[in-house]
Every structure is written in C-alpha cells, then in structure tokens.
Design a protein around this motif. Sequence first.
Motif, PDB file in Angstrom:
ATOM      1  N   GLY A 226     -64.335 -24.405  27.200  1.00  0.00           N
ATOM      2  CA  GLY A 226     -63.842 -25.690  26.730  1.00  0.00           C
ATOM      3  C   GLY A 226     -62.441 -25.544  26.196  1.00  0.00           C
ATOM      4  O   GLY A 226     -61.855 -24.462  26.206  1.00  0.00           O
ATOM      5  N   THR A 227     -61.906 -26.656  25.724  1.00  0.00           N
ATOM      6  CA  THR A 227     -60.539 -26.696  25.229  1.00  0.00           C
ATOM      7  C   THR A 227     -60.526 -26.867  23.716  1.00  0.00           C
ATOM      8  O   THR A 227     -61.253 -27.702  23.172  1.00  0.00           O
ATOM      9  CB  THR A 227     -59.760 -27.855  25.875  1.00  0.00           C
ATOM     10  N   VAL A 228     -59.725 -26.050  23.077  1.00  0.00           N
ATOM     11  CA  VAL A 228     -59.454 -26.209  21.651  1.00  0.00           C
ATOM     12  C   VAL A 228     -58.037 -26.767  21.567  1.00  0.00           C
ATOM     13  O   VAL A 228     -57.060 -26.047  21.807  1.00  0.00           O
ATOM     14  CB  VAL A 228     -59.562 -24.870  20.894  1.00  0.00           C
ATOM     15  N   GLU A 229     -57.934 -28.054  21.257  1.00  0.00           N
ATOM     16  CA  GLU A 229     -56.630 -28.704  21.240  1.00  0.00           C
ATOM     17  C   GLU A 229     -55.789 -28.210  20.060  1.00  0.00           C
ATOM     18  O   GLU A 229     -56.304 -27.630  19.100  1.00  0.00           O
ATOM     19  CB  GLU A 229     -56.800 -30.226  21.137  1.00  0.00           C
ATOM     20  N   ALA A 230     -54.485 -28.454  20.147  1.00  0.00           N
ATOM     21  CA  ALA A 230     -53.594 -28.124  19.035  1.00  0.00           C
ATOM     22  C   ALA A 230     -54.066 -28.857  17.782  1.00  0.00           C
ATOM     23  O   ALA A 230     -54.356 -30.063  17.822  1.00  0.00           O
ATOM     24  CB  ALA A 230     -52.159 -28.524  19.381  1.00  0.00           C
ATOM     25  N   GLY A 231     -54.201 -28.120  16.685  1.00  0.00           N
ATOM     26  CA  GLY A 231     -54.679 -28.719  15.443  1.00  0.00           C
ATOM     27  C   GLY A 231     -56.180 -28.658  15.273  1.00  0.00           C
ATOM     28  O   GLY A 231     -56.686 -28.930  14.184  1.00  0.00           O
ATOM     29  N   GLN A 232     -56.911 -28.294  16.333  1.00  0.00           N
ATOM     30  CA  GLN A 232     -58.365 -28.144  16.229  1.00  0.00           C
ATOM     31  C   GLN A 232     -58.730 -26.701  15.872  1.00  0.00           C
ATOM     32  O   GLN A 232     -57.969 -25.767  16.146  1.00  0.00           O
ATOM     33  CB  GLN A 232     -59.047 -28.534  17.540  1.00  0.00           C
ATOM     34  N   THR A 233     -59.924 -26.546  15.282  1.00  0.00           N
ATOM     35  CA  THR A 233     -60.402 -25.231  14.871  1.00  0.00           C
ATOM     36  C   THR A 233     -61.809 -25.000  15.402  1.00  0.00           C
ATOM     37  O   THR A 233     -62.708 -25.813  15.175  1.00  0.00           O
ATOM     38  CB  THR A 233     -60.409 -25.108  13.334  1.00  0.00           C
ATOM     39  N   LEU A 234     -61.987 -23.898  16.105  1.00  0.00           N
ATOM     40  CA  LEU A 234     -63.295 -23.482  16.610  1.00  0.00           C
ATOM     41  C   LEU A 234     -63.767 -22.307  15.760  1.00  0.00           C
ATOM     42  O   LEU A 234     -63.085 -21.292  15.659  1.00  0.00           O
ATOM     43  CB  LEU A 234     -63.195 -23.063  18.069  1.00  0.00           C
ATOM     44  N   VAL A 235     -64.932 -22.456  15.126  1.00  0.00           N
ATOM     45  CA  VAL A 235     -65.474 -21.404  14.272  1.00  0.00           C
ATOM     46  C   VAL A 235     -66.740 -20.852  14.920  1.00  0.00           C
ATOM     47  O   VAL A 235     -67.691 -21.596  15.173  1.00  0.00           O
ATOM     48  CB  VAL A 235     -65.787 -21.925  12.856  1.00  0.00           C
ATOM     49  N   ILE A 236     -66.747 -19.539  15.180  1.00  0.00           N
ATOM     50  CA  ILE A 236     -67.898 -18.867  15.785  1.00  0.00           C
ATOM     51  C   ILE A 236     -68.437 -17.869  14.774  1.00  0.00           C
ATOM     52  O   ILE A 236     -67.799 -16.855  14.474  1.00  0.00           O
ATOM     53  CB  ILE A 236     -67.500 -18.150  17.090  1.00  0.00           C
ATOM     54  N   ASP A 237     -69.613 -18.162  14.236  1.00  0.00           N
ATOM     55  CA  ASP A 237     -70.277 -17.291  13.259  1.00  0.00           C
ATOM     56  C   ASP A 237     -71.303 -16.462  14.017  1.00  0.00           C
ATOM     57  O   ASP A 237     -72.266 -16.993  14.571  1.00  0.00           O
ATOM     58  CB  ASP A 237     -70.951 -18.146  12.182  1.00  0.00           C
ATOM     59  N   THR A 238     -71.125 -15.129  14.042  1.00  0.00           N
ATOM     60  CA  THR A 238     -71.983 -14.274  14.855  1.00  0.00           C
ATOM     61  C   THR A 238     -73.197 -13.723  14.109  1.00  0.00           C
ATOM     62  O   THR A 238     -74.028 -13.047  14.715  1.00  0.00           O
ATOM     63  CB  THR A 238     -71.172 -13.090  15.423  1.00  0.00           C
ATOM     64  N   SER A 239     -73.325 -13.992  12.810  1.00  0.00           N
ATOM     65  CA  SER A 239     -74.433 -13.436  12.034  1.00  0.00           C
ATOM     66  C   SER A 239     -75.765 -14.037  12.480  1.00  0.00           C
ATOM     67  O   SER A 239     -75.878 -15.251  12.657  1.00  0.00           O
ATOM     68  CB  SER A 239     -74.232 -13.727  10.541  1.00  0.00           C
ATOM     69  N   PRO A 240     -76.806 -13.216  12.653  1.00  0.00           N
ATOM     70  CA  PRO A 240     -78.112 -13.754  13.032  1.00  0.00           C
ATOM     71  C   PRO A 240     -78.726 -14.629  11.945  1.00  0.00           C
ATOM     72  O   PRO A 240     -79.664 -15.383  12.216  1.00  0.00           O
ATOM     73  CB  PRO A 240     -78.958 -12.491  13.268  1.00  0.00           C
ATOM     74  N   PHE A 241     -78.209 -14.562  10.715  1.00  0.00           N
ATOM     75  CA  PHE A 241     -78.747 -15.369   9.619  1.00  0.00           C
ATOM     76  C   PHE A 241     -78.073 -16.735   9.513  1.00  0.00           C
ATOM     77  O   PHE A 241     -78.661 -17.670   8.964  1.00  0.00           O
ATOM     78  CB  PHE A 241     -78.592 -14.611   8.291  1.00  0.00           C
ATOM     79  N   THR A 242     -76.853 -16.864  10.036  1.00  0.00           N
ATOM     80  CA  THR A 242     -76.110 -18.128   9.921  1.00  0.00           C
ATOM     81  C   THR A 242     -75.430 -18.509  11.230  1.00  0.00           C
ATOM     82  O   THR A 242     -74.473 -19.273  11.233  1.00  0.00           O
ATOM     83  CB  THR A 242     -75.039 -18.008   8.818  1.00  0.00           C
ATOM     84  N   ARG A 243     -75.896 -18.014  12.343  1.00  0.00           N
ATOM     85  CA  ARG A 243     -75.216 -18.131  13.636  1.00  0.00           C
ATOM     86  C   ARG A 243     -74.932 -19.590  14.003  1.00  0.00           C
ATOM     87  O   ARG A 243     -75.817 -20.459  13.930  1.00  0.00           O
ATOM     88  CB  ARG A 243     -76.077 -17.470  14.696  1.00  0.00           C
ATOM     89  N   SER A 244     -73.669 -19.858  14.413  1.00  0.00           N
ATOM     90  CA  SER A 244     -73.287 -21.220  14.773  1.00  0.00           C
ATOM     91  C   SER A 244     -71.972 -21.202  15.542  1.00  0.00           C
ATOM     92  O   SER A 244     -71.206 -20.240  15.467  1.00  0.00           O
ATOM     93  CB  SER A 244     -73.139 -22.101  13.524  1.00  0.00           C
ATOM     94  N   VAL A 245     -71.730 -22.277  16.281  1.00  0.00           N
ATOM     95  CA  VAL A 245     -70.465 -22.502  16.989  1.00  0.00           C
ATOM     96  C   VAL A 245     -70.075 -23.948  16.722  1.00  0.00           C
ATOM     97  O   VAL A 245     -70.812 -24.873  17.072  1.00  0.00           O
ATOM     98  CB  VAL A 245     -70.612 -22.268  18.511  1.00  0.00           C
ATOM     99  N   ALA A 246     -68.927 -24.169  16.078  1.00  0.00           N
ATOM    100  CA  ALA A 246     -68.551 -25.530  15.691  1.00  0.00           C
ATOM    101  C   ALA A 246     -67.072 -25.768  15.959  1.00  0.00           C
ATOM    102  O   ALA A 246     -66.226 -24.934  15.624  1.00  0.00           O
ATOM    103  CB  ALA A 246     -68.859 -25.769  14.220  1.00  0.00           C
ATOM    104  N   LEU A 247     -66.787 -26.900  16.567  1.00  0.00           N
ATOM    105  CA  LEU A 247     -65.414 -27.324  16.802  1.00  0.00           C
ATOM    106  C   LEU A 247     -65.110 -28.461  15.839  1.00  0.00           C
ATOM    107  O   LEU A 247     -65.721 -29.531  15.910  1.00  0.00           O
ATOM    108  CB  LEU A 247     -65.230 -27.793  18.245  1.00  0.00           C
ATOM    109  N   ASN A 248     -64.202 -28.221  14.904  1.00  0.00           N
ATOM    110  CA  ASN A 248     -63.892 -29.192  13.848  1.00  0.00           C
ATOM    111  C   ASN A 248     -65.152 -29.661  13.136  1.00  0.00           C
ATOM    112  O   ASN A 248     -65.321 -30.850  12.829  1.00  0.00           O
ATOM    113  CB  ASN A 248     -63.119 -30.389  14.405  1.00  0.00           C
TER     114      ASN A 248
END
Length: 291
Positions: A226-248
């Motif tokens: 996917g695309t992360v536009e200028a000014g956007q933030t993609l956060v990828i948490d790899t921990s098995p206890f809090t695992r998540s992928v979030a765009l803004n």
Amino acid sequence: MPTRVIWPTYTIGTWAANVDDDLGCRWVVEKQTLNDGIGRKTHTSERPFGMGAYRSRSYPAARTGLIQGYCQAPDRASRVTARDRLMSLFPAGGQALLVVDDGVAPRQLLVELDSDVLKCDVWKTGEGIDWQLPLIATDPRWLDTTMQVAGPFTVGGVVADGLDWGSGGLDWANGGLDWGSSGNGGVLSLTNPGSAPTWPVFTVVGPLVNPALTNPVTGDVIAYTGTVEAGQTLVIDTSPFTRSVALNGVDRSGLLASAQWIEIPPGGQVTVQFSGAGAGTVTASWRYAYN
C-alpha cells in the motif's frame, strides 16, 4: 510527592511502596516474589511401549507473584484514605504498569490482579494496614524503562563505498582512490543485551509505496502492500503481546503481504533492511528484555 525510604521503590500509577507518601503514610514492602523464575509450559505424552515420554518445545508461562507489606499511617483518617488508594489500583479489571526502581537498573512489568483477593487487614490500633497484592503479568518479561531508538533512516540511503570506476576511480592525478560517499542504506542494527527476546516497533513516515522490512540473515520479511502518503504514519508493532499494523491509527493489518515478524534475540543483534519506492523514513523502537 512520595519520598523514598529504602530501595527498591515500587510504583503503580499514583501508588508507591518503600516510600513516605503525600499523606505521611509509610508504605513498606516486606516480601515480593515477582523476581522469581518464570514457570514453563511443558507438553509431553507418555511413550506407551518404551521408557520416558515424547515432548515438544516448552515455553515460558505468565509471570505470577505477589507484593506484600504494611502501611503505617499518622492517624486513622490517613489510614482510611491509604486503604482506598490501594483498593483503587485496578478499578475496571485492567492492566497497569509496575515500575521497580532499585537505583541501578529500573525495570517495568505490565500487571493485573491475579485470581486471589487483594488483601488489606487493618491493625487493631486503626493506624495501619497489612496488605498483599497478588499479580499476574501475561507478558512475563521485565522490560527496561529506557526506550531504545534507531533512526529515522531513509529508503535507499546512499552507500557508494569502494572503487568508483565511473567518476575518477584510479585517477592518481585527481585524488587516487575515490571511495564515494557513505550512508546507512536503510539498514537498522538492533541489539538486545537482555536475557529474554524482544520485538521492535517500526514507524514508517511517507511518502512511500510498498514499504518492506527484511532480516537478510533469516530472510524474514514484513511487507506492506500500500501507499503511505506524505504526512502519514504507518506503525508496525511486531510484539506477539501487542501485535498490530496501523496507518494513522487505523487498522491496516490486512495489507500485509508477508508477516514474518522480526525478533531481537536475547544477548544478540539483528540487522533489518528497509526498502520501498519513495522518500520515506523508518524508525525502530524497542526495550531491552529480561527474564
């Protein structure tokens, strides 16, 4: 403001122990078992026609333990308020951060009340209590209170070390060996001197298309399609206890083409290559972890 009376101090929210609090109450820990070793989840089945049993790999269980001690209050009114403060630590059955500071290496643990009762026995004099906090940490690792950070690094940072044959190279009259300029090349080096594995959080800032994070040693890849536009933030948490992928802040885990999560082993190091199309950056953050 609580005043420390002995090491270590124990803090959960606004409550603390081994301190004199703002009411003049002295909270003292007499025993704690959270520093004991972690139990193991073993999986075995008896061999029906031979010695011993078959086994599969064992894993650490949740960390359970208790903190207990006493609180001496200057008067009965302060004792009532102190008890109320203790009983309000976990009001909605949630988790809270326990920080243990020994003055050398403060560490933290995300805890909640275990199945046992939070005990609070009032002294006969009415001016103190004996208390006991039974706790469980579903993530059994002690984490360093200091966050480690690597970055921000850009995609495809310049790495041109070596013989530059195209713009000088072995031109002795104009500088001799032209090694070029050096950059990180989007490579992150993450270390963990602790005794337990830890997992990084990657923060990607656009503009960038199809960002990917690769462990070149194992070949593990976290690939976002996917695309992360200028000014956007993609956060990828790899921990098995809090695992998540979030765009803004919006869940985008469905856009992962590959989810081979990257772990930093205990006492080790991992190298991560950042790639993608665009001029985005990545920052890794993690905490040292201990058993």
